[in-house]
Design an enzyme around this catalytic site. Sequence first.
Site, PDB file in Angstrom:
ATOM      1  N   ALA A 242      42.424 -21.327  31.801  1.00 22.85           N
ATOM      2  CA  ALA A 242      42.886 -20.351  32.806  1.00 22.85           C
ATOM      3  C   ALA A 242      42.976 -18.929  32.285  1.00 22.85           C
ATOM      4  O   ALA A 242      43.515 -18.063  32.974  1.00 22.85           O
ATOM      5  CB  ALA A 242      44.217 -20.765  33.419  1.00 22.85           C
ATOM      6  N   ALA A 243      42.424 -18.642  31.123  1.00 20.70           N
ATOM      7  CA  ALA A 243      42.417 -17.258  30.643  1.00 20.70           C
ATOM      8  C   ALA A 243      41.628 -16.368  31.601  1.00 20.70           C
ATOM      9  O   ALA A 243      42.031 -15.239  31.902  1.00 20.70           O
ATOM     10  CB  ALA A 243      41.829 -17.187  29.240  1.00 20.70           C
ATOM     11  N   GLY A 244      40.496 -16.887  32.090  1.00 20.01           N
ATOM     12  CA  GLY A 244      39.700 -16.115  33.032  1.00 20.01           C
ATOM     13  C   GLY A 244      40.424 -15.872  34.342  1.00 20.01           C
ATOM     14  O   GLY A 244      40.305 -14.794  34.947  1.00 20.01           O
ATOM     15  N   ASP A 245      41.184 -16.864  34.801  1.00 21.80           N
ATOM     16  CA  ASP A 245      41.956 -16.697  36.033  1.00 21.80           C
ATOM     17  C   ASP A 245      43.086 -15.696  35.841  1.00 21.80           C
ATOM     18  O   ASP A 245      43.402 -14.909  36.739  1.00 21.80           O
ATOM     19  CB  ASP A 245      42.516 -18.044  36.495  1.00 21.80           C
ATOM     20  CG  ASP A 245      41.426 -19.015  36.884  1.00 21.80           C
ATOM     21  OD1 ASP A 245      40.376 -18.563  37.360  1.00 21.80           O
ATOM     22  OD2 ASP A 245      41.626 -20.233  36.707  1.00 21.80           O
TER      23      ASP A 245
END
Length: 307
Positions: A242-245
């Site tokens: 979830a780093a991209g989110d």
Amino acid sequence: MTSIVVLGSTNMDLVAFVPRAPGRGETVTGREFRTIPGGKGANQAVAAARAGAEVAMIGAVGTDDFGVRLRAALDGAGVDTDLLRTAEGASGTAHIVVDDEGGNAIVVVPGANGTVTSLTHGDEALIGTADTLLLQLEIPLPVVTAGAVTARRLGVRTVLTPAPARPLPAELLAATDLLVPNEHEATALTGIADPYEAAAALLRDVPEVVITLGAAGCLHAARGGEPFTVPAPRVRTVDTTAAGDTFAGALAVALGEGRPVREALAWASTAAALSVQREGASSSMPYRSEIDAAHGSLTTGQEVDAV
């Protein structure tokens, strides 16, 4: 306060932590298992809410216990769930393996997310109240396209994370203001490995692109401008889930507040850097006060630590 609507998925993340991911046909012993509310849509909603936006969610959960927990998690993060539907049957799930280097592999089972096939009049009205509509590809593609087209018609900025990567219809691309793929998704969309060349190819279809490059930061490109990169803070990675989110949600907040693009990208990169130092998806996402504090230290060249 900027207003964001998220049209997307909610999943319960079933996360196994292992020393290394198994190969095909191999069994490995994990050290821990957790169930953590997630889904790319819900993740971006939580990230944006914690970063300081007023956020509402359009999507669906199931009638199972996961559905109850997913809705409660969004409510607890301050996300408006009035238009989050409840569909008969199972909620979406994501089966995640996280290794000791922070890498992950994910299998998503859509469940209730697959029932979100069209927008209601209420959904369209809610989109019209927002500054930004956040979109991903874990719900059926026709409703993602309908959301983008509705936002364009109503003068709302559209930010699309094209994940899981797949061919995108021209109608969706034409209604997208900002495309935010990671480097692997950019390659999948264009067939081009070099991020600069991939960004140039994507600009034929959308006016602005940000390609996230993991520890290398991100690349920004827009029609009529020179591409540039923004470095990522130096951190000790625990879990990249979830780093991209987190980046997309924080970026939408920063842009919605009118920050210059470079500053918005640096602030969103700080948010993502904080998230990878914690385990889990939504559970790893930082609050605005944490982002601001860490972003301030970044200007001094210090390594960013989780607050």
